[in-house]
Scaffold this active site. Structure first.
Site, PDB file in Angstrom:
ATOM      1  N   ASN A   9       0.866  -1.175   0.000  1.00 31.01           N
ATOM      2  CA  ASN A   9       0.000   0.000   0.000  1.00 31.01           C
ATOM      3  C   ASN A   9       0.904   1.227   0.000  1.00 31.01           C
ATOM      4  O   ASN A   9       1.511   1.546   1.011  1.00 31.01           O
ATOM      5  CB  ASN A   9      -0.890  -0.036   1.262  1.00 31.01           C
ATOM      6  CG  ASN A   9      -1.707   1.226   1.436  1.00 31.01           C
ATOM      7  OD1 ASN A   9      -1.827   2.038   0.520  1.00 31.01           O
ATOM      8  ND2 ASN A   9      -2.279   1.397   2.627  1.00 31.01           N
ATOM      9  N   TRP A  10       0.986   1.888  -1.165  1.00 33.32           N
ATOM     10  CA  TRP A  10       1.922   3.027  -1.274  1.00 33.32           C
ATOM     11  C   TRP A  10       1.391   4.278  -0.574  1.00 33.32           C
ATOM     12  O   TRP A  10       2.097   5.266  -0.460  1.00 33.32           O
ATOM     13  CB  TRP A  10       2.172   3.348  -2.744  1.00 33.32           C
ATOM     14  CG  TRP A  10       3.048   2.355  -3.466  1.00 33.32           C
ATOM     15  CD1 TRP A  10       3.554   1.182  -2.974  1.00 33.32           C
ATOM     16  CD2 TRP A  10       3.517   2.452  -4.819  1.00 33.32           C
ATOM     17  NE1 TRP A  10       4.307   0.560  -3.929  1.00 33.32           N
ATOM     18  CE2 TRP A  10       4.302   1.304  -5.078  1.00 33.32           C
ATOM     19  CE3 TRP A  10       3.355   3.391  -5.847  1.00 33.32           C
ATOM     20  CZ2 TRP A  10       4.915   1.083  -6.316  1.00 33.32           C
ATOM     21  CZ3 TRP A  10       3.957   3.166  -7.075  1.00 33.32           C
ATOM     22  CH2 TRP A  10       4.735   2.025  -7.304  1.00 33.32           C
ATOM     23  N   LYS A  11       0.145   4.271  -0.184  1.00 36.68           N
ATOM     24  CA  LYS A  11      -0.490   5.464   0.412  1.00 36.68           C
ATOM     25  C   LYS A  11      -0.271   6.672  -0.519  1.00 36.68           C
ATOM     26  O   LYS A  11      -0.317   6.492  -1.722  1.00 36.68           O
ATOM     27  CB  LYS A  11       0.054   5.696   1.828  1.00 36.68           C
ATOM     28  CG  LYS A  11      -0.082   4.424   2.673  1.00 36.68           C
ATOM     29  CD  LYS A  11       0.174   4.639   4.127  1.00 36.68           C
ATOM     30  CE  LYS A  11      -0.027   3.329   4.873  1.00 36.68           C
ATOM     31  NZ  LYS A  11       0.144   3.451   6.298  1.00 36.68           N
ATOM     32  N   HIS A 107      -9.415   1.333   5.018  1.00 37.90           N
ATOM     33  CA  HIS A 107      -8.123   1.548   5.688  1.00 37.90           C
ATOM     34  C   HIS A 107      -8.304   2.555   6.833  1.00 37.90           C
ATOM     35  O   HIS A 107      -9.042   3.528   6.704  1.00 37.90           O
ATOM     36  CB  HIS A 107      -7.076   2.035   4.689  1.00 37.90           C
ATOM     37  CG  HIS A 107      -5.699   2.011   5.264  1.00 37.90           C
ATOM     38  ND1 HIS A 107      -5.236   3.001   6.096  1.00 37.90           N
ATOM     39  CD2 HIS A 107      -4.719   1.082   5.181  1.00 37.90           C
ATOM     40  CE1 HIS A 107      -4.008   2.686   6.485  1.00 37.90           C
ATOM     41  NE2 HIS A 107      -3.668   1.524   5.939  1.00 37.90           N
ATOM     42  N   GLU A 178      -5.336  -4.957  10.719  1.00 32.67           N
ATOM     43  CA  GLU A 178      -4.254  -3.984  10.892  1.00 32.67           C
ATOM     44  C   GLU A 178      -4.496  -3.204  12.177  1.00 32.67           C
ATOM     45  O   GLU A 178      -5.214  -2.190  12.158  1.00 32.67           O
ATOM     46  CB  GLU A 178      -4.273  -2.963   9.750  1.00 32.67           C
ATOM     47  CG  GLU A 178      -3.893  -3.498   8.418  1.00 32.67           C
ATOM     48  CD  GLU A 178      -3.353  -2.374   7.529  1.00 32.67           C
ATOM     49  OE1 GLU A 178      -2.201  -2.465   7.132  1.00 32.67           O
ATOM     50  OE2 GLU A 178      -4.075  -1.409   7.275  1.00 32.67           O
ATOM     51  N   SER A 227       3.653  -2.440  10.284  1.00 37.61           N
ATOM     52  CA  SER A 227       5.111  -2.522  10.488  1.00 37.61           C
ATOM     53  C   SER A 227       5.715  -3.849  10.024  1.00 37.61           C
ATOM     54  O   SER A 227       6.627  -4.381  10.656  1.00 37.61           O
ATOM     55  CB  SER A 227       5.471  -2.269  11.958  1.00 37.61           C
ATOM     56  OG  SER A 227       5.101  -0.967  12.343  1.00 37.61           O
TER      57      SER A 227
END
Ligand code: PGA
Length: 265
Positions: A9-11, A107, A178, A227
């Site tokens: 997920n590159w955000k 998210h 998450e 992480s």
């Protein structure tokens, strides 16, 4: 062995299409060939066209055929209608036209900064599934209290997210657990432990069992995010029995993302 899913997920990164292409091509070139593993890269919307061009046209890279089926594109969100007057939104149909197969929905950053609540998330999941997109449905608590209140919170996110979704529509649904406190952009964040993940995923399967029955509870893949890096990824898949992982920060450098892939071989 069941298939594993490794998601980046590159955000809201990187800042230019040039960097996005370089990162994507770098990953395509150095990703090891892995059996039974699907790699999904989720860049910002504006890069999807160029990256899907790389996958389909193979122009800048020579070994296209080798990894054509290995790296897929996903988007970081999707709207809940297929068309209409919704300024600024992106529909499932548009995504599919770009060759996007996967979408992330729910998210925690969209919940926190963009007012995505359980109801909106539920609508998005429904429309995406109807359009045959594969959905990474993210859930996770802000803090883990000793009394177990976070379990109730998780249950609500899951039940609400699945509201009025028929059981037969669930074959393309993934849950990504998450915990927000484990996401690297949060102060003092550290990854959860594989053991905790395993316990939480059993709890999630129990919720699915009561809502949809044994088959669904058994089948829905549950991924871990928060992480993840090349050092801890394997533990989540093996000891934690995760069906995959979702990486944020580690997905932004070719080396750190490829380190994750290599650690799983
Ligand atoms: P992280 O992000 O890997 O940088 O912790 C995960 C995510 O927020 O999706």
């Amino acid at each position: 062995m069941a298939k594993k899913f490794i998601v980046a997920n590159w955000k809201m990164n990187p800042n230019s299409v040039k960097e996005a292409e370089a990162l994507f091509i770098g990953v395509c070139k150095s990703a090891p060939k892995m059996k039974n593993t699907e790699v999904v890269v989720c860049p910002p919307f504006v890069y999807l066209d160029r990256l899907s061009g790389i996958i389909h046209n193979a122009m800048p890279i020579g070994r296209q055929a080798k990894y054509k089926n290995q790296i897929n594109l996903g988007s970081q969100d999707v709207f809940w209608e297929n068309r209409g007057s919704y300024t600024g939104e992106i529909s499932p149909l548009m995504l599919k036209d770009f060759g996007v197969k996967y979408v992330i929905v729910g998210h925690s950053e969209r919940r926190k900064y963009l007012m995505a609540n359980n109801e909106i998330i539920n609508k998005k999941i429904k429309t995406a599934l109807k359009n045959n997109l594969k959905v990474f449905f993210c859930v996770g608590e802000e803090e883990r209290d000793e009394k177990g209140k976070y379990l109730k919170f998780l249950k609500e996110e899951i039940i609400e997210g699945f509201k009025k979704i028929p059981k037969d529509n669930l074959k393309n649904l993934f849950i990504v657990y998450e915990p927000i406190w484990a996401i690297s952009s949060n102060k003092g964040a550290a990854a959860d432990t594989p053991r905790n993940f395993l316990e939480t995923s059993i709890y999630i399967r129990k919720i699915l069992f009561f809502r949809f029955g044994r088959k669904v509870a058994h089948k829905v893949p549950i991924l871990y995010g928060g992480s993840v890096d090349g050092k801890n990824a394997r533990g989540f898949l093996e000891e934690g029995r995760a069906d995959g992982i979702l990486a944020g920060r580690a997905g932004l450098k070719v080396k750190s993302f490829v380190d994750i892939l290599k650690s799983l071989k």
